[in-house]
Scaffold this motif. Structure first.
Motif, PDB file in Angstrom:
ATOM      1  N   ALA A  85     -13.292  10.718  76.531  1.00  0.00           N
ATOM      2  CA  ALA A  85     -14.604  11.340  76.720  1.00  0.00           C
ATOM      3  C   ALA A  85     -15.063  11.128  78.150  1.00  0.00           C
ATOM      4  O   ALA A  85     -14.754  10.110  78.774  1.00  0.00           O
ATOM      5  CB  ALA A  85     -15.629  10.756  75.752  1.00  0.00           C
ATOM      6  N   ARG A 237      -7.112  15.440  68.796  1.00  0.00           N
ATOM      7  CA  ARG A 237      -8.163  14.637  68.176  1.00  0.00           C
ATOM      8  C   ARG A 237      -7.853  14.446  66.687  1.00  0.00           C
ATOM      9  O   ARG A 237      -7.338  15.355  66.034  1.00  0.00           O
ATOM     10  CB  ARG A 237      -9.525  15.321  68.321  1.00  0.00           C
ATOM     11  CG  ARG A 237     -10.105  15.306  69.726  1.00  0.00           C
ATOM     12  CD  ARG A 237     -11.409  16.122  69.760  1.00  0.00           C
ATOM     13  NE  ARG A 237     -12.349  15.654  68.745  1.00  0.00           N
ATOM     14  CZ  ARG A 237     -13.268  14.706  68.944  1.00  0.00           C
ATOM     15  NH1 ARG A 237     -13.371  14.126  70.117  1.00  0.00           N
ATOM     16  NH2 ARG A 237     -14.086  14.347  67.977  1.00  0.00           N
ATOM     17  N   LEU A 243     -12.798  19.722  71.541  1.00  0.00           N
ATOM     18  CA  LEU A 243     -14.075  19.262  72.082  1.00  0.00           C
ATOM     19  C   LEU A 243     -14.590  20.255  73.111  1.00  0.00           C
ATOM     20  O   LEU A 243     -13.855  20.678  74.002  1.00  0.00           O
ATOM     21  CB  LEU A 243     -13.883  17.891  72.725  1.00  0.00           C
ATOM     22  CG  LEU A 243     -15.116  17.182  73.295  1.00  0.00           C
ATOM     23  CD1 LEU A 243     -16.052  16.782  72.173  1.00  0.00           C
ATOM     24  CD2 LEU A 243     -14.677  15.963  74.093  1.00  0.00           C
ATOM     25  N   HIS A 275     -23.342  12.643  78.130  1.00  0.00           N
ATOM     26  CA  HIS A 275     -22.970  13.491  77.004  1.00  0.00           C
ATOM     27  C   HIS A 275     -23.122  12.618  75.755  1.00  0.00           C
ATOM     28  O   HIS A 275     -22.217  11.887  75.370  1.00  0.00           O
ATOM     29  CB  HIS A 275     -21.548  14.002  77.175  1.00  0.00           C
ATOM     30  CG  HIS A 275     -21.365  14.868  78.383  1.00  0.00           C
ATOM     31  ND1 HIS A 275     -21.950  16.113  78.489  1.00  0.00           N
ATOM     32  CD2 HIS A 275     -20.707  14.673  79.553  1.00  0.00           C
ATOM     33  CE1 HIS A 275     -21.641  16.645  79.651  1.00  0.00           C
ATOM     34  NE2 HIS A 275     -20.889  15.790  80.324  1.00  0.00           N
ATOM     35  N   PRO A 278     -20.620  14.471  70.871  1.00  0.00           N
ATOM     36  CA  PRO A 278     -19.702  15.591  71.089  1.00  0.00           C
ATOM     37  C   PRO A 278     -20.265  16.894  70.545  1.00  0.00           C
ATOM     38  O   PRO A 278     -21.057  16.905  69.602  1.00  0.00           O
ATOM     39  CB  PRO A 278     -18.444  15.161  70.325  1.00  0.00           C
ATOM     40  CG  PRO A 278     -18.932  14.212  69.284  1.00  0.00           C
ATOM     41  CD  PRO A 278     -20.083  13.482  69.918  1.00  0.00           C
TER      42      PRO A 278
END
Length: 343
Positions: A85, A237, A243, A275, A278
């Protein structure tokens, strides 16, 4: 000898590393048209050459965030190809406008490293500069990203967490040469609200919403040449979802903020950003803003306004964090930035 690039893992970074990113990109009117097709972007300074000339610029520049995405995208193969991320931003400044025909490239320096307690990943801090064909720095920022380890037995590096400014002082903001809002046309800009009409602490519900589409996100991410695996490969993922690129949410929220902040024309500073959660295809993004600060500038008729821009996918309006101090699950983005607005 392997000729493919698997990307860097956490153990591959060293403090002080300077990374020259491939590939330089010459921007054209096509980038602006595509950017405005992807997002409901309507700020007049970026839509009309004549409006920009009336404000003292030679022509309409590339949208600030479009320039940011071009510079950011070049860093991905070297910084976040194996990212879990992208976590946050700080000390971002736009130093001069980007115009059609400019060629942009990116350079990053590793300024911080911190292995996570699970030993499987770590956080990498980089300071990135975007340069044009004259080697002038057009923008700079710091970001930190969580990156996987490939060799779990690799020793943890010495922890270095850089001290970063929480807010860029208004005196450090760079006003584009020639910018003058003395003859600003509020009718053509779309709203009558000027710098003096906003009060610190005021919150603005931007009303509109946009449902995130997989196809548009894929087009946007490719446009910025962002190659991060989490955005493209559904097998990367555990949940089998791609994402949504965080910059896509930033630009969408900025576009939505036009309704209530049409005259917050140029972004010149990025104080911080997170962020928070997600985002995936099918979520409907809405936005609200809070006025955090205001400052005058030396440019004729130009004021600076500091704004918190929050993107959400539901929940109660103007709610950011729970009683535990953590972001609410419906909060996607928390962005703190400086913009220029007519006095």
């Amino acid at each position: 000898m392997a000729k493919t690039n698997a990307g860097r893992f956490f153990e591959d970074y060293k403090i002080g590393d300077v990374i020259e990113h491939a590939v330089p990109r010459t921007v054209s009117g096509g980038e602006r048209a595509m950017y405005h097709a992807l997002y409901p972007m309507r700020h007049a300074l970026y839509s009309s050459d004549q409006f920009a000339r009336d404000c003292g610029l030679p022509e309409s520049p590339l949208d600030d965030l479009a320039a940011f995405h071009v510079v950011f995208g070049k860093t991905v193969p070297d910084v976040s190809l194996n990212a879990i991320a992208n976590l946050g931003y700080a000390e971002g400044r736009w130093l001069q406008p980007v115009y059609e025909g400019d060629t942009l490239r990116s350079v990053s320096e590793v300024i911080g490293l911190k292995q996570n307690s699970n030993g499987k990943s770590g956080v990498v801090y980089v300071r990135t500069q975007g340069l044009n064909q004259l080697d002038d720095v057009v923008l700079e920022y710091v970001r930190w990203v969580m990156v996987r380890k490939n060799d779990l037995d690799a020793p943890a590096p010495e922890t270095v967490v850089p001290e970063l400014k929480t807010v860029i002082p208004a005196s450090d903001l760079v006003i584009p040469e020639g910018l003058n809002f003395g003859a600003y046309d509020f009718t053509l800009a779309g709203e009558p609200h000027r710098w003096g009409d906003y009060e610190v602490g005021e919150v603005i519900d931007h009303v509109d919403g946009v449902t995130i589409e997989e196809a548009e996100h894929m087009l946007a991410t490719r446009l910025w040449q962002n190659t991060a695996k989490v955005h493209f490969d559904a097998t990367f993922r555990p949940d089998g979802q791609r994402l949504i690129y965080g910059g896509h949410i930033i630009s969408m929220a900025r576009a939505l903020s036009f309704n209530g902040l049409a005259n917050a024309q140029m972004i010149v500073g990025l104080n911080g950003g997170a962020h928070a959660n997600p985002c995936f295809s099918g979520l409907t993004v809405k936005a609200w803003s809070e006025v955090l600060d205001k400052a005058e500038t030396s440019a004729p008729g130009v004021g600076a306004i500091r704004l918190r821009l929050v993107a959400t996918c539901g929940g109660e309006a103007f709610k950011l964090k729970g009683e535990d101090g953590k972001y609410l699950p419906e909060v996607l983005l928390d962005l703190d930035y400086w913009a220029l607005m007519p006095l």
